[in-house]
Design a protein around this motif. Structure first.
Motif, PDB file in Angstrom:
ATOM      1  N   GLU A  74       0.691  -1.192  -0.015  1.00 20.80           N
ATOM      2  CA  GLU A  74       0.026   0.083  -0.027  1.00 20.80           C
ATOM      3  C   GLU A  74       0.853   1.216   0.093  1.00 20.80           C
ATOM      4  O   GLU A  74       0.505   2.204  -0.567  1.00 20.80           O
ATOM      5  CB  GLU A  74      -1.000   0.059   1.376  1.00 20.80           C
ATOM      6  N   ASP A  75       1.929   1.362   0.497  1.00 22.37           N
ATOM      7  CA  ASP A  75       2.912   2.199   0.617  1.00 22.37           C
ATOM      8  C   ASP A  75       3.565   2.899  -0.809  1.00 22.37           C
ATOM      9  O   ASP A  75       3.625   4.099  -1.006  1.00 22.37           O
ATOM     10  CB  ASP A  75       4.077   2.040   1.729  1.00 22.37           C
ATOM     11  N   ASP A  76       3.803   1.848  -1.493  1.00 27.61           N
ATOM     12  CA  ASP A  76       4.386   2.167  -2.734  1.00 27.61           C
ATOM     13  C   ASP A  76       3.788   0.905  -3.714  1.00 27.61           C
ATOM     14  O   ASP A  76       4.667  -0.042  -4.414  1.00 27.61           O
ATOM     15  CB  ASP A  76       6.024   1.998  -2.832  1.00 27.61           C
ATOM     16  N   PRO A  77       2.609   1.260  -4.279  1.00 31.07           N
ATOM     17  CA  PRO A  77       2.042  -0.010  -5.262  1.00 31.07           C
ATOM     18  C   PRO A  77       2.758  -0.036  -6.353  1.00 31.07           C
ATOM     19  O   PRO A  77       3.111  -1.264  -6.899  1.00 31.07           O
ATOM     20  CB  PRO A  77       0.669   0.430  -5.369  1.00 31.07           C
ATOM     21  N   GLU A  78       3.285   1.008  -7.071  1.00 32.43           N
ATOM     22  CA  GLU A  78       4.009   0.901  -8.318  1.00 32.43           C
ATOM     23  C   GLU A  78       5.241   0.327  -8.227  1.00 32.43           C
ATOM     24  O   GLU A  78       5.922  -0.685  -8.988  1.00 32.43           O
ATOM     25  CB  GLU A  78       4.157   2.381  -8.805  1.00 32.43           C
ATOM     26  N   GLY A  79       6.068   0.659  -7.014  1.00 31.91           N
ATOM     27  CA  GLY A  79       7.436   0.164  -6.821  1.00 31.91           C
ATOM     28  C   GLY A  79       7.253  -1.401  -6.369  1.00 31.91           C
ATOM     29  O   GLY A  79       8.148  -2.090  -6.831  1.00 31.91           O
ATOM     30  N   CYS A  80       6.234  -1.809  -5.620  1.00 29.01           N
ATOM     31  CA  CYS A  80       5.890  -3.146  -5.431  1.00 29.01           C
ATOM     32  C   CYS A  80       5.956  -4.077  -6.835  1.00 29.01           C
ATOM     33  O   CYS A  80       6.460  -4.996  -6.813  1.00 29.01           O
ATOM     34  CB  CYS A  80       4.763  -3.407  -4.555  1.00 29.01           C
ATOM     35  N   ALA A  81       4.905  -3.375  -7.649  1.00 28.03           N
ATOM     36  CA  ALA A  81       4.804  -4.085  -9.042  1.00 28.03           C
ATOM     37  C   ALA A  81       5.978  -4.244  -9.663  1.00 28.03           C
ATOM     38  O   ALA A  81       6.526  -5.489 -10.284  1.00 28.03           O
ATOM     39  CB  ALA A  81       3.752  -3.406  -9.777  1.00 28.03           C
ATOM     40  N   TYR A  99       1.058 -17.189 -13.427  1.00 26.39           N
ATOM     41  CA  TYR A  99       0.589 -16.376 -12.671  1.00 26.39           C
ATOM     42  C   TYR A  99       1.150 -14.774 -13.062  1.00 26.39           C
ATOM     43  O   TYR A  99       0.618 -13.754 -13.022  1.00 26.39           O
ATOM     44  CB  TYR A  99       1.112 -16.500 -11.252  1.00 26.39           C
ATOM     45  N   ALA A 100       2.462 -14.886 -13.554  1.00 28.04           N
ATOM     46  CA  ALA A 100       3.122 -13.667 -13.912  1.00 28.04           C
ATOM     47  C   ALA A 100       2.474 -13.090 -15.114  1.00 28.04           C
ATOM     48  O   ALA A 100       2.640 -11.837 -15.565  1.00 28.04           O
ATOM     49  CB  ALA A 100       4.660 -13.913 -14.051  1.00 28.04           C
ATOM     50  N   SER A 101       1.905 -13.840 -16.219  1.00 21.01           N
ATOM     51  CA  SER A 101       1.287 -13.670 -17.322  1.00 21.01           C
ATOM     52  C   SER A 101      -0.049 -13.070 -17.136  1.00 21.01           C
ATOM     53  O   SER A 101      -0.971 -12.694 -17.977  1.00 21.01           O
ATOM     54  CB  SER A 101       1.386 -14.867 -18.159  1.00 21.01           C
ATOM     55  N   THR A 102      -0.671 -13.149 -15.892  1.00 15.40           N
ATOM     56  CA  THR A 102      -2.030 -12.473 -15.546  1.00 15.40           C
ATOM     57  C   THR A 102      -2.071 -10.820 -15.928  1.00 15.40           C
ATOM     58  O   THR A 102      -2.836 -10.596 -16.475  1.00 15.40           O
ATOM     59  CB  THR A 102      -2.440 -13.125 -14.230  1.00 15.40           C
ATOM     60  N   ASP A 158       0.487  -2.652 -15.375  1.00 13.19           N
ATOM     61  CA  ASP A 158      -0.765  -3.034 -14.821  1.00 13.19           C
ATOM     62  C   ASP A 158      -0.501  -3.331 -13.282  1.00 13.19           C
ATOM     63  O   ASP A 158      -0.391  -4.402 -12.868  1.00 13.19           O
ATOM     64  CB  ASP A 158      -1.304  -4.302 -15.405  1.00 13.19           C
ATOM     65  N   THR A 159      -0.160  -2.353 -12.509  1.00 13.17           N
ATOM     66  CA  THR A 159       0.166  -2.420 -11.093  1.00 13.17           C
ATOM     67  C   THR A 159      -0.747  -3.118 -10.232  1.00 13.17           C
ATOM     68  O   THR A 159      -0.340  -4.023  -9.485  1.00 13.17           O
ATOM     69  CB  THR A 159       0.165  -0.938 -10.212  1.00 13.17           C
ATOM     70  N   GLU A 160      -2.017  -3.040 -10.534  1.00 14.07           N
ATOM     71  CA  GLU A 160      -3.262  -3.900  -9.709  1.00 14.07           C
ATOM     72  C   GLU A 160      -3.161  -5.250 -10.290  1.00 14.07           C
ATOM     73  O   GLU A 160      -3.240  -6.110  -9.187  1.00 14.07           O
ATOM     74  CB  GLU A 160      -4.485  -3.287 -10.124  1.00 14.07           C
ATOM     75  N   GLY A 161      -3.022  -5.691 -11.489  1.00 15.92           N
ATOM     76  CA  GLY A 161      -2.713  -7.024 -11.742  1.00 15.92           C
ATOM     77  C   GLY A 161      -1.434  -7.684 -11.089  1.00 15.92           C
ATOM     78  O   GLY A 161      -1.463  -8.819 -10.746  1.00 15.92           O
ATOM     79  N   TRP A 162      -0.142  -6.905 -11.050  1.00 16.82           N
ATOM     80  CA  TRP A 162       0.783  -7.504 -10.583  1.00 16.82           C
ATOM     81  C   TRP A 162       0.628  -7.460  -9.001  1.00 16.82           C
ATOM     82  O   TRP A 162       1.054  -8.734  -8.451  1.00 16.82           O
ATOM     83  CB  TRP A 162       2.188  -6.566 -10.743  1.00 16.82           C
ATOM     84  N   LEU A 163      -0.014  -6.766  -8.304  1.00 21.06           N
ATOM     85  CA  LEU A 163      -0.201  -6.802  -6.694  1.00 21.06           C
ATOM     86  C   LEU A 163      -1.225  -8.062  -6.553  1.00 21.06           C
ATOM     87  O   LEU A 163      -1.218  -8.762  -5.670  1.00 21.06           O
ATOM     88  CB  LEU A 163      -0.982  -5.654  -6.419  1.00 21.06           C
ATOM     89  N   ALA A 164      -2.223  -7.986  -7.468  1.00 17.55           N
ATOM     90  CA  ALA A 164      -3.213  -9.393  -7.474  1.00 17.55           C
ATOM     91  C   ALA A 164      -2.457 -10.680  -7.441  1.00 17.55           C
ATOM     92  O   ALA A 164      -2.651 -11.723  -6.806  1.00 17.55           O
ATOM     93  CB  ALA A 164      -4.457  -9.374  -8.217  1.00 17.55           C
ATOM     94  N   ALA A 165      -1.452 -10.716  -8.417  1.00 14.45           N
ATOM     95  CA  ALA A 165      -0.723 -11.918  -8.632  1.00 14.45           C
ATOM     96  C   ALA A 165       0.539 -12.315  -7.514  1.00 14.45           C
ATOM     97  O   ALA A 165       0.912 -13.489  -7.653  1.00 14.45           O
ATOM     98  CB  ALA A 165      -0.084 -11.967 -10.121  1.00 14.45           C
ATOM     99  N   ARG A 166       0.783 -11.222  -6.958  1.00 22.16           N
ATOM    100  CA  ARG A 166       2.008 -11.114  -5.900  1.00 22.16           C
ATOM    101  C   ARG A 166       1.992 -12.330  -5.184  1.00 22.16           C
ATOM    102  O   ARG A 166       2.751 -13.275  -5.083  1.00 22.16           O
ATOM    103  CB  ARG A 166       2.148 -10.047  -5.087  1.00 22.16           C
ATOM    104  N   PRO A 167       0.651 -12.560  -4.413  1.00 27.37           N
ATOM    105  CA  PRO A 167       0.603 -13.937  -3.487  1.00 27.37           C
ATOM    106  C   PRO A 167       0.917 -15.306  -4.098  1.00 27.37           C
ATOM    107  O   PRO A 167       1.535 -16.105  -3.712  1.00 27.37           O
ATOM    108  CB  PRO A 167      -0.662 -13.923  -2.825  1.00 27.37           C
TER     109      PRO A 167
END
Length: 157
Positions: free
Chosen positions: A72-79, A120-123, A129-138
């Motif tokens: 949540e602190d840095d969603p783009e950086g996390c993606a 999962y990484a191709s999702t 697609d920051t939200e897509g990467w965050l959703a696929a992260r787990p």
């Protein structure tokens, strides 16, 4: 009408012959000797060693998002970090592909895990697609963890 076509075809054939003749003349490109392949190759690290080094790097450089924290602190950086992690797993796969110590079929189970991680990484719908990467992260993390367990259980030296 056929005369015009005949002249055009003749001109094309003539031009092709000139180009072919000029390229076979042995110009400067052919005169230069090709560099010899490097006799001293870099020693290949075991896949287990490469995995351990990768995980050590991630333990000290992750911004907390790969394992599921602080997105949540840095969603783009996390993606971006998730994409970097996937790229590192791809390097491990490449190391498995070229592992001279591995008998045929040794890495088959590991490839199945990596293939699932790749699924999962191709999702996400692209790098942005920051939200897509965050959703696929787990799911990506879970497969990466499974791969680490497989590598630890199957060391090759």
């Amino acid at each position: 009408m056929t005369m015009g076509w005949g002249r055009g075809a003749g001109a094309v054939l003539l031009a092709a012959a000139v180009v072919a003749g000029a390229s076979a003349c042995g110009g400067p490109a052919e005169a230069e000797p090709k560099p010899a392949a490097s006799a001293a190759k870099k020693p290949v690290k075991a896949v287990t060693t490469q995995w351990d080094e990768m995980m050590e790097w991630w333990a000290s450089h992750d911004i907390g998002c790969i394992a599921g924290n602080d997105a949540e602190d840095d969603p783009e950086g996390c993606a971006i970090r998730i994409q970097d992690y996937v790229a590192d797993v791809r390097k491990i796969r490449k190391a498995m592909n070229t592992d001279p110590a591995a008998p045929k079929g040794f890495y088959t189970s590991a490839y199945v895990i990596i293939d699932q991680l790749e699924t999962y990484a191709s999702t996400p719908a692209g790098e942005d697609d920051t939200e897509g990467w965050l959703a696929a992260r787990p799911l990506i993390w879970m497969e990466g963890h499974a791969l680490g367990e497989w590598i630890a259980a199957h060391p090759l030296q």
